[in-house]
Design an enzyme around this catalytic site. Sequence first.
Site, PDB file in Angstrom:
ATOM      1  N   CYS A 120       4.050  32.978  74.800  1.00  0.00           N
ATOM      2  CA  CYS A 120       5.161  33.910  74.975  1.00  0.00           C
ATOM      3  C   CYS A 120       6.111  33.853  73.772  1.00  0.00           C
ATOM      4  O   CYS A 120       5.742  34.286  72.690  1.00  0.00           O
ATOM      5  CB  CYS A 120       5.865  33.650  76.304  1.00  0.00           C
ATOM      6  SG  CYS A 120       6.821  35.077  76.874  1.00  0.00           S
ATOM      7  N   LEU A 121       7.325  33.325  73.918  1.00  0.00           N
ATOM      8  CA  LEU A 121       8.208  33.189  72.757  1.00  0.00           C
ATOM      9  C   LEU A 121       7.546  32.329  71.695  1.00  0.00           C
ATOM     10  O   LEU A 121       7.700  32.584  70.488  1.00  0.00           O
ATOM     11  CB  LEU A 121       9.550  32.581  73.174  1.00  0.00           C
ATOM     12  CG  LEU A 121      10.559  32.358  72.041  1.00  0.00           C
ATOM     13  CD1 LEU A 121      10.985  33.676  71.408  1.00  0.00           C
ATOM     14  CD2 LEU A 121      11.775  31.581  72.540  1.00  0.00           C
ATOM     15  N   ASN A 137       5.788  38.192  80.956  1.00  0.00           N
ATOM     16  CA  ASN A 137       7.243  38.299  81.017  1.00  0.00           C
ATOM     17  C   ASN A 137       7.776  38.315  79.596  1.00  0.00           C
ATOM     18  O   ASN A 137       8.096  37.281  79.033  1.00  0.00           O
ATOM     19  CB  ASN A 137       7.835  37.127  81.810  1.00  0.00           C
ATOM     20  CG  ASN A 137       9.352  37.131  81.751  1.00  0.00           C
ATOM     21  OD1 ASN A 137       9.972  38.147  81.442  1.00  0.00           O
ATOM     22  ND2 ASN A 137       9.960  35.989  82.033  1.00  0.00           N
ATOM     23  N   GLY A 166       9.948  41.029  76.519  1.00  0.00           N
ATOM     24  CA  GLY A 166      10.529  42.290  76.089  1.00  0.00           C
ATOM     25  C   GLY A 166      10.400  42.516  74.596  1.00  0.00           C
ATOM     26  O   GLY A 166      10.870  43.535  74.079  1.00  0.00           O
ATOM     27  N   HIS A 183       1.018  34.460  80.080  1.00  0.00           N
ATOM     28  CA  HIS A 183       1.203  33.126  80.649  1.00  0.00           C
ATOM     29  C   HIS A 183      -0.071  32.631  81.339  1.00  0.00           C
ATOM     30  O   HIS A 183      -0.283  32.885  82.528  1.00  0.00           O
ATOM     31  CB  HIS A 183       2.369  33.126  81.636  1.00  0.00           C
ATOM     32  CG  HIS A 183       3.698  33.185  80.968  1.00  0.00           C
ATOM     33  ND1 HIS A 183       4.413  32.056  80.629  1.00  0.00           N
ATOM     34  CD2 HIS A 183       4.429  34.236  80.543  1.00  0.00           C
ATOM     35  CE1 HIS A 183       5.529  32.413  80.036  1.00  0.00           C
ATOM     36  NE2 HIS A 183       5.572  33.728  79.971  1.00  0.00           N
ATOM     37  N   GLU A 186      -0.721  29.732  82.364  1.00  0.00           N
ATOM     38  CA  GLU A 186      -0.413  28.687  83.355  1.00  0.00           C
ATOM     39  C   GLU A 186       0.056  29.260  84.679  1.00  0.00           C
ATOM     40  O   GLU A 186       0.352  28.503  85.615  1.00  0.00           O
ATOM     41  CB  GLU A 186       0.676  27.774  82.800  1.00  0.00           C
ATOM     42  CG  GLU A 186       2.111  28.259  82.977  1.00  0.00           C
ATOM     43  CD  GLU A 186       2.487  29.506  82.197  1.00  0.00           C
ATOM     44  OE1 GLU A 186       3.466  30.177  82.563  1.00  0.00           O
ATOM     45  OE2 GLU A 186       1.788  29.820  81.204  1.00  0.00           O
TER      46      GLU A 186
END
Length: 367
Positions: free
Chosen positions: A255-256, A297, A299, A341, A343
Amino acid sequence: MQNQKPAFLVLEDGTTLEGISFGATGTRGGEICFNTGMTGYQEVFTDPSYTGQVLVMNNAYVGNYGVNESDIESDTVTISALVCKNISDRFSRMTAAETLEQYLIAHDVVAIHGVDTRALVQHIRTKGAMNGIVTTETLTADQTREALQKVPKMEGLDLASSVGTKEIYFFGTEDAPYRVAVLDFGVKRNILQCLTDKGGYLKVFPADTPAEEVLAFNPDGIFVSNGPGDPAAMEIAAQKIRSLLEAGIPLFGICLGHQLLARASGIKTYKMHHGHRGLNHPVKNLQTGLSEITTQNHGFVVDAEAVTGSGHAEVTHINLNDGSVEGIRRTDIPAFSVQYHPESTPGSHDSRYLFDDFFALIKNSKQ
């Protein structure tokens, strides 16, 4: 329910929706986003990547299985406010400790139900992500504008440095076969569990830890975590990851962490129109040709042309809904990342193989 009083959702484009309060009282604001998952609301509400956001749950009912202490991804509820269609004041799960409303009040989260969330989601999909407030107070037009003006824009905002651990800690057993350094920008607990399940002994570092201190742990692998905010506002973090990449130690980002690996590699990121959030997003693995159902998740997203133009990275996964980048791999050093994700819990386990890939990379580097 405890707070049967009017509540309002006000968006910066002037859209105003009336509903009923069921959380804490007051006024809270943030960027509005929506989640398409039908379950897992507690894990969503405690995901640090949602920090500072007004969350719309698109499922028709929320709260129907209560709250369980084991179903959390961090120590607190991280969303700014919550918007729902229907809230259940009873729960069916025998192990639940309290209702969702009790949980939100305890964590001081303002929430509203009785809103046509599907119409609201269509509005966000059309107009794009924007700031909004949820309030149980009677505000004048001027007070409403003032409350909206106080909400910072997500673009250019560094939130990750404020949500991760402030102290170094260890996770897992010291006699595990592999030592993994975790850079915590808002790491989810189940990510740590997945890393230890595969043989990792983890040392979790605060986001501002110098690269030299991370390397002093003598890790076999480095993991860069998920987290909130705009990766373009985190140049210091990108520089640190660049230094870690120079050490040649296998690195995995989620993600990030995926976006920061890109920026550390000279690859641009940009803000999406309305983001991806839910348990049911289809992704194609370009290396195997197989598709996977993923939990997402985010943006912000990595620029596909910048990956190709970098000369040292390639796209490994794409989103089948919009073609956006879902995974990259460095072609010159042992580093890779994904936007989604693997996980996830609850959610599909289609992508758990990525943890195996990470430890396979570690094993190969030690030979």
